[in-house]
Design an enzyme around this catalytic site. Sequence first.
Site, PDB file in Angstrom:
ATOM      1  N   ASN A 147       0.866  -1.172   0.000  1.00 26.09           N
ATOM      2  CA  ASN A 147       0.000   0.000   0.000  1.00 26.09           C
ATOM      3  C   ASN A 147       0.908   1.229   0.000  1.00 26.09           C
ATOM      4  O   ASN A 147       1.490   1.566   1.022  1.00 26.09           O
ATOM      5  CB  ASN A 147      -0.889  -0.041   1.257  1.00 26.09           C
ATOM      6  CG  ASN A 147      -1.675   1.241   1.467  1.00 26.09           C
ATOM      7  OD1 ASN A 147      -1.790   2.069   0.568  1.00 26.09           O
ATOM      8  ND2 ASN A 147      -2.216   1.410   2.668  1.00 26.09           N
ATOM      9  N   LYS A 207       0.097   4.262  -0.316  1.00 25.64           N
ATOM     10  CA  LYS A 207      -0.539   5.465   0.248  1.00 25.64           C
ATOM     11  C   LYS A 207      -0.310   6.651  -0.698  1.00 25.64           C
ATOM     12  O   LYS A 207      -0.247   6.462  -1.905  1.00 25.64           O
ATOM     13  CB  LYS A 207      -0.037   5.716   1.673  1.00 25.64           C
ATOM     14  CG  LYS A 207      -0.106   4.441   2.529  1.00 25.64           C
ATOM     15  CD  LYS A 207       0.089   4.659   3.996  1.00 25.64           C
ATOM     16  CE  LYS A 207      -0.023   3.331   4.713  1.00 25.64           C
ATOM     17  NZ  LYS A 207      -0.037   3.467   6.164  1.00 25.64           N
ATOM     18  N   HIS A 238      -9.481   1.392   4.800  1.00 25.56           N
ATOM     19  CA  HIS A 238      -8.216   1.561   5.513  1.00 25.56           C
ATOM     20  C   HIS A 238      -8.434   2.533   6.672  1.00 25.56           C
ATOM     21  O   HIS A 238      -9.223   3.480   6.548  1.00 25.56           O
ATOM     22  CB  HIS A 238      -7.141   2.092   4.558  1.00 25.56           C
ATOM     23  CG  HIS A 238      -5.779   2.090   5.186  1.00 25.56           C
ATOM     24  ND1 HIS A 238      -5.367   3.055   6.060  1.00 25.56           N
ATOM     25  CD2 HIS A 238      -4.748   1.205   5.085  1.00 25.56           C
ATOM     26  CE1 HIS A 238      -4.138   2.768   6.466  1.00 25.56           C
ATOM     27  NE2 HIS A 238      -3.739   1.652   5.888  1.00 25.56           N
ATOM     28  N   GLU A 265      -6.816   4.942   7.683  1.00 21.02           N
ATOM     29  CA  GLU A 265      -6.583   6.348   7.330  1.00 21.02           C
ATOM     30  C   GLU A 265      -7.794   6.932   6.602  1.00 21.02           C
ATOM     31  O   GLU A 265      -8.110   8.112   6.753  1.00 21.02           O
ATOM     32  CB  GLU A 265      -5.293   6.465   6.502  1.00 21.02           C
ATOM     33  CG  GLU A 265      -4.062   6.262   7.386  1.00 21.02           C
ATOM     34  CD  GLU A 265      -2.846   5.683   6.684  1.00 21.02           C
ATOM     35  OE1 GLU A 265      -2.778   5.732   5.448  1.00 21.02           O
ATOM     36  OE2 GLU A 265      -1.965   5.177   7.403  1.00 21.02           O
ATOM     37  N   GLU A 304      -5.500  -4.785  10.574  1.00 24.52           N
ATOM     38  CA  GLU A 304      -4.452  -3.786  10.783  1.00 24.52           C
ATOM     39  C   GLU A 304      -4.735  -3.012  12.071  1.00 24.52           C
ATOM     40  O   GLU A 304      -5.537  -2.057  12.062  1.00 24.52           O
ATOM     41  CB  GLU A 304      -4.414  -2.788   9.618  1.00 24.52           C
ATOM     42  CG  GLU A 304      -4.053  -3.396   8.286  1.00 24.52           C
ATOM     43  CD  GLU A 304      -3.458  -2.353   7.347  1.00 24.52           C
ATOM     44  OE1 GLU A 304      -2.340  -2.556   6.879  1.00 24.52           O
ATOM     45  OE2 GLU A 304      -4.108  -1.312   7.119  1.00 24.52           O
ATOM     46  N   GLY A 315       2.540   2.263  10.779  1.00 28.79           N
ATOM     47  CA  GLY A 315       3.558   3.313  10.663  1.00 28.79           C
ATOM     48  C   GLY A 315       4.294   3.636  11.949  1.00 28.79           C
ATOM     49  O   GLY A 315       5.009   4.628  12.015  1.00 28.79           O
ATOM     50  N   SER A 341       3.285  -2.172  10.341  1.00 25.87           N
ATOM     51  CA  SER A 341       4.721  -2.285  10.645  1.00 25.87           C
ATOM     52  C   SER A 341       5.320  -3.652  10.293  1.00 25.87           C
ATOM     53  O   SER A 341       6.187  -4.154  11.016  1.00 25.87           O
ATOM     54  CB  SER A 341       4.997  -1.928  12.105  1.00 25.87           C
ATOM     55  OG  SER A 341       4.695  -0.560  12.329  1.00 25.87           O
TER      56      SER A 341
HETATM   57  P1  PGA Z   1       2.858   0.311   7.602  1.00 24.63           P
HETATM   58  O1  PGA Z   1       1.386   0.571   7.014  1.00 24.63           O
HETATM   59  O2  PGA Z   1       3.356  -0.984   7.021  1.00 24.63           O
HETATM   60  O3  PGA Z   1       3.662   1.499   7.155  1.00 24.63           O
HETATM   61  O4  PGA Z   1       2.714   0.226   9.091  1.00 24.63           O
HETATM   62  C1  PGA Z   1       0.505  -0.493   6.794  1.00 24.63           C
HETATM   63  C2  PGA Z   1      -0.789   0.026   6.230  1.00 24.63           C
HETATM   64  O5  PGA Z   1      -1.248   1.099   6.631  1.00 24.63           O
HETATM   65  O6  PGA Z   1      -1.395  -0.632   5.335  1.00 24.63           O
END
Ligand code: PGA
Length: 241
Positions: free
Chosen positions: A8, A10, A95, A97, A163, A169, A201
Amino acid sequence: MKSLIAGNWKMNGLGASAAEIEALIAQFDGSAPDDRDILICPPATLVNRFASAYSDEGFLIGGQDCHAKSAGAHTGDISAAMLADAGAAYVIVGHSERRADHGESDADVRAKAEAAFGAGLTPIICVGEMEADRTAGRALDIVGAQLDGSLPETAEDFVIAYEPVWAIGTGLTPTIADIDEMHDFIRGRTRADIRILYGGSVKPGNAKEILAVNNVNGALVGGASLKAADFYPIIMAAPGA
Ligand code: PGA
C-alpha cells in the site's frame, strides 16, 4: 491457499517510482514467482501505467479506495469500474486512514466493497482496533463489530486485512500470540477460503514470523513496500503455495 503480499503505497509515488518495481523484477531474475500473489496499490495516478507495464511480469495492481457509486457528481472520487478499466484487479477499502481522515463508516466500507466486487475487483477490507481498545481488552469486540458492519453481503470474493491502528507506521506490532488470536477469531467469522492479511509495521525483520502464523494468509505492507530492498525480502518471507 496462495499468500497475498500487498504493498500500500498510500500518497507516495511518482512515475519515477517505477524504478522500484523494476528493481523487484531484477531481484526475481525476470518475472515474479507464481507461488504467491504480489499486489502493488500505488496512488490512483499510477494504476494504469503500472498495470500496463507490469501485469505481464506477474504483478497485480490495485487501488487504495473507490467510491460506492459507479459514476456521477462526486468530484475527485474514483469508481471501482474506473479502477478496473485502468487495469486494477484489487482495491483496498476501509483503511484506517480513510476511516479517520474521511469519516468512513462500516456501512460506507461495506458499500464500497460491494461496488468493487460488482465491478470485477477483489476488495481488501481493512479492520483493526485502536490502542485504547487493545489495552482495555476490547480488541476482539471492536474488530468483530467492524466485520459485522463492513463485510459485504453479496460479494463472494474478498480479502480481509487486520491492521491494528496503533501498529500502522509506528514500528509497533502485536505479539505473535495476539496476532494468532485475532486471525483465529476473524477466521471464525468468515469462510475458509477467504484470505486474511496482517498489516501494521511489517518489515523484513518480522515478516517471516508473522507470515508463519496460522490464518495469516499474507500481509498488507505500507512503508516497507516503497523500497524494493525492503519489499523483496517480505515477499520472499511468505510461505509458497
Ligand atoms: P505500515 O502501514 O506498514 O507502514 O505500518 C501499513 C498500512 O497502513 O497498510
